[in-house]
Design an enzyme around this catalytic site. Structure first.
Site, PDB file in Angstrom:
ATOM      1  N   HIS A   1      -6.595   0.110 -64.923  1.00 14.55           N
ATOM      2  CA  HIS A   1      -7.908   0.729 -64.459  1.00 14.55           C
ATOM      3  C   HIS A   1      -7.692   2.355 -64.616  1.00 14.55           C
ATOM      4  O   HIS A   1      -8.318   2.944 -64.790  1.00 14.55           O
ATOM      5  CB  HIS A   1      -8.361   0.233 -63.246  1.00 14.55           C
ATOM      6  CG  HIS A   1      -8.778  -1.068 -63.375  1.00 14.55           C
ATOM      7  ND1 HIS A   1      -8.286  -2.170 -63.389  1.00 14.55           N
ATOM      8  CD2 HIS A   1     -10.290  -1.388 -63.505  1.00 14.55           C
ATOM      9  CE1 HIS A   1      -9.127  -3.332 -63.322  1.00 14.55           C
ATOM     10  NE2 HIS A   1     -10.379  -2.761 -63.442  1.00 14.55           N
ATOM     11  N   GLY A   2      -6.491   2.823 -64.518  1.00 16.62           N
ATOM     12  CA  GLY A   2      -6.199   4.171 -64.390  1.00 16.62           C
ATOM     13  C   GLY A   2      -4.736   4.716 -64.164  1.00 16.62           C
ATOM     14  O   GLY A   2      -4.060   3.890 -63.635  1.00 16.62           O
TER      15      GLY A   2
END
Lengths: 347, 497
Positions: free
Chosen positions: B326-327
């Site tokens: 996600h990041g």
């Protein structure tokens, strides 16, 4: 549900939406609301892209809301024969905009910088955020965003209710007179007639607004409230000198490329102007700015024709006064110290 | 381009006419779709289309060779080529800065004075999504689960299909490639269903996420000091709603748009805030990612075949990497770790397979699904009474909200400060104006209630059973709210992933 029923549902939805859009538009028009553009990053970026016109064909304006109201663009363009590119941003310190233009080697034109002292001499991030966001948006604008904004502007030119700042769900909810929590800041909604923005980013207040003393008082109270809330001590001493150095660096860059820069101080009145004069004495700020940067300045107090304007809500000129102010500004600039601001074709 | 933009409306109308209202050969229509997909992507940042081309060509060639090559070493080498290219691009663009930052910290901690220049890397939109999509083709080839795609055009369209290109649903080759084999145009029912879902998706994104919830979430997560517990909780609830409406809205738009041109995409969300337990949550939230992680990572690591400890380790590893997907930040890793921990705890307390009749080993998708289904501990305790189930769902919702704090916070100090405020560990100031408190409260109650009521059904099922004029009024309400919201250009949150 069968597809036939779904089709009926779709037709009903379309009918209801069309009926709503027409009624909603007519409702606001019946209340005297004029067409106004969203003064957003896309509109700013459209103007920002115009700065590369030859210097004898245009002048760029940066500053805060005052010059957006006080410069009457049609008058300027009629008198000078040049395009006025309005890059000022509401509630914003224009120095980041000045630096952006200074750092753009392709910009070699004429620049007028509006000085509204509480904003111009504010180093807080809040005063610069809109400018920085606008520059960022312009630099990173995608082809899709450019195309969308063209369609958006075409629609905004025809529908009153498309002005987000006044008629969107968010704006309408903000208009609700709910008692706000103690100690929580909520930006006060401006009266709807106070700000109308054209495609060229000219801003003006409506006649209905000026005729309505309650609305004018409300706007005046908003300025006073914001002034108290964001009251920060004016910068002084070394900080001020460093700031002047920063500005001079930017103005010199533009001048070295053959560009011209002029600072202007537009009118204000009442307690707002008195407070500004007290907080930012002319000899310490305005005069020093001009002398440090070796740049021409036009202060409204120096011209008897502009010295005694009364701003309806203390901070911005009425459209009629903006025409007079612009006429005087053009006249002053054409007879400027060290030669006319304009090219020889204009007298 | 964004679904919520005028550019997309023009693009989509032209495409609808070209695809549904002309009698062009199917190959020409597919070529149109491919070109449209490249255009859709290029209007963000044209040079990044090259990455898509590179990924398409390499995976098409490698996939074919992988399937036909017999030698183990050769096959592994081919797999490595594809993995290096796909994960290498992802690593460079998404994790380059993160890796360098951590390497610098490590080097300095070890006494080396290393201060590299800060890299300026632009993240190509949706790179995590299309990388995972092409990876599953390569991995399926390696496992010989499917046969290689013969048509380069079809494969390129599979990689690039614009409705789901930048934010999912992540589609498997077997789900999409067969749809390119036969001519497809939308019939009236599909078109109307598609337009309805597109309206719903845009309503979720523009009205609910951007207009109602984005501001309060930003105010709370952007606050520099401690907050009152009320503000902290409302900010987290606002983000909880915002990310659901934003991401599920995108997926709903994607499914609707695909339906409008005759294609079918898998569901990506099934009312996740009515989940009872975390395994249930992951069967309802970003389903195509969680199933991807399960099939290609968790099972690849050994799944639950090597004893309890390895199973828990595999579960944790899957969720940690899921968080990192996600990041590029340690806050996402912690978010993944929290989900992994909750899943492990659930697994510890779940009923034994003998009690539930659930399968022990994953050998097929259905069996795996049953295992994960049975990992939810709550039904065993609460299945007798709906009220208790609801409270179990609320407990899950509560814990999910706690995890969102790490997901949304820019750094750990923000996360700890906010958690401190939420649980009354610090004195704080109010930050939300009354109007935002009302907005978050109303939307959150409506969101949770809707998820609970709809947890075993779908929007289209409900629409099918509802009177046409009610559907028409609801549809009109969504469109009017969209028009009134007037936010036409805010990006979807998941684009950055």
């Amino acid at each position: 549900m069968e597809s036939k029923s779904f089709f009926k549902a779709g037709v009903l939805a379309l009918f209801l939406v069309a009926a709503f859009v027409i009624s909603w538009e007519l409702f606001w028009r019946s209340k005297g609301a004029p067409v106004s553009f969203n003064d957003d990053e896309a509109l700013w970026a459209k103007s920002r892209a115009e700065i590369y016109l030859p210097s004898d064909k245009s002048t760029v304006f940066i500053g805060s809301s005052r010059i957006k109201f006080d410069l009457d663009i049609p008058t300027w363009e009629k008198l000078t024969g040049e395009k006025a590119i309005q890059l000022s941003m509401v509630g914003t310190n224009p120095v980041p905009l000045l630096e952006d233009l200074a750092d753009d080697p392709e910009f070699k034109g004429k620049l007028i910088v509006d000085v509204t002292e509480p904003l111009f001499f504010s180093l807080g991030p809040q005063a610069s955020s809109s400018a920085l966001e606008g520059i960022e948006y312009f630099k990173n604008q995608t082809p899709s965003q450019k195309f969308s904004s063209k369609i958006n502007h075409a629609l905004e030119a025809n529908f009153v209710f498309l002005e987000e700042g006044k008629y969107s769900v968010t704006a309408l909810l903000e208009d609700l007179e709910l008692e706000n929590r103690k100690d929580v800041f909520r930006f006060p909604p401006f009266p709807k007639g106070f700000e109308v923005t054209n495609y060229n980013r000219q801003t003006f207040m409506t006649q209905d607004f000026m005729n309505d003393s309650i609305q004018v008082q409300r706007q005046t109270a908003i300025w006073m409230g914001l002034g108290k809330l964001f009251k920060t001590p004016p910068i002084k001493g070394d900080t001020l000198q460093q700031y002047f150095t920063r500005i001079k660096k930017a103005t010199d860059k533009i001048k070295e490329r053959g560009g011209k820069v002029v600072f202007v101080r537009t009118p204000a009145s009442g307690p707002m102007e008195a407070g500004t004069k007290a907080g930012f004495p002319r000899n310490v700020y305005w005069d020093q700015l001009l002398s440090f940067t070796s740049t021409q300045g036009v202060h409204y107090e120096d011209d008897p024709g502009t010295a005694s304007f009364i701003c309806p809500e203390m901070s911005h000129l009425s459209p009629a006064d903006a025409i007079v102010y612009t006429q005087h500004l053009v006249k002053t600039l054409s007879a400027g110290q060290g030669g006319s601001f304009f090219t020889p074709k204009f007298k | 381009m964004l679904f919520n933009s005028y550019t997309f409306i023009v693009f989509f109308l032209i495409l609808l006419v070209l695809h549904n209202a002309t009698k062009l050969p199917w190959k020409i229509k597919k070529t149109n779709l491919l070109l449209a997909s490249y255009l859709f992507y290029a209007v963000w940042n044209p040079p990044f289309v090259i990455l898509l081309w590179l990924s398409t060509v390499v995976d098409f060639v490698v996939g074919k060779k992988l399937f036909h090559t017999e030698g183990k070493t050769k096959r592994r080498s081919l797999l490595v080529v594809s993995l290096v290219l796909n994960l290498g691009m992802l690593a460079f663009f998404k994790y380059g800065g993160f890796l360098l930052e951590n390497f610098t910290l490590l080097a300095n901690a070890m006494g080396f004075n290393y201060q590299p220049a800060k890299p300026s890397i632009i993240l190509p939109v949706g790179i995590s999504f299309y990388t995972f999509q092409t990876l599953c083709y390569t991995l399926d080839m390696y496992k010989k689960r499917i046969t290689p795609e013969k048509s380069f055009l079809d494969f390129a369209l599979f990689v690039t299909f614009f409705p789901q290109l930048v934010a999912g649903p992540i589609v498997r080759p077997a789900q999409l490639l067969p749809q390119f084999k036969t001519p497809r145009t939308a019939n009236a029912a599909q078109l109307l269903k598609g337009l309805f879902l597109l309206s719903l998706g845009l309503f979720m994104k523009v009205v609910m996420a951007d207009t109602m919830l984005a501001e309060p979430a930003d105010q709370v997560f952007g606050a520099s000091g401690s907050l009152t517990a009320l503000d902290a909780w409302l900010g987290v609830l606002a983000f909880s709603g915002q990310i659901f409406f934003d991401f599920a809205g995108y997926s709903t738009c994607a499914i609707g748009i695909a339906a409008c041109i005759g294609f079918s995409l898998p569901d990506n969300f099934r009312y996740p805030y009515a989940a009872i337990g975390f395994s249930d949550f992951w069967r309802r939230w970003h389903i195509t990612l969680s199933s991807w992680l399960r099939d290609y990572l968790y099972i690849g690591l050994g799944g639950n075949r090597n004893g309890a400890i390895r199973t828990y380790a595999n579960l944790m590893m899957t969720m940690l990497l899921g968080g990192l997907w996600h990041g590029a930040s340690w806050t996402f890793v912690v978010w993944g770790a929290l989900h992994g921990s909750f899943l492990c705890v659930e697994r510890m307390f779940r009923p034994k397979p003998a009690q539930t009749g659930a399968v022990q080993e994953e050998t097929s998708m259905e069996e795996v699904s049953a295992v994960i289904k049975s990992a939810s501990f709550a039904p065993a305790f609460f299945q007798k009474r709906k009220v208790k189930l609801f409270f179990a769902a609320m407990l899950t919702f509560f814990l999910v909200n706690v995890t969102w704090v790490f997901f949304r916070s820019n750094d750990f100090s923000t996360a700890w400060r906010l958690l401190g405020s939420m649980f009354g560990l610090s004195e704080g100031a109010p930050v939300l104006p009354t109007i935002n408190i009302i907005k978050v409260t109303v939307v959150t109650i409506a969101l949770v209630a809707t998820h609970w009521v709809m947890r075993n059904t779908s929007v289209m099922e409900v629409a099918q059973k509802t009177r046409w004029w009610v559907v028409g009024v609801v549809w009109a309400f969504m469109l009017i709210a969209l028009i009134l919201s007037q936010k036409s250009s805010d990006s979807f949150i998941y684009f950055q992933f």
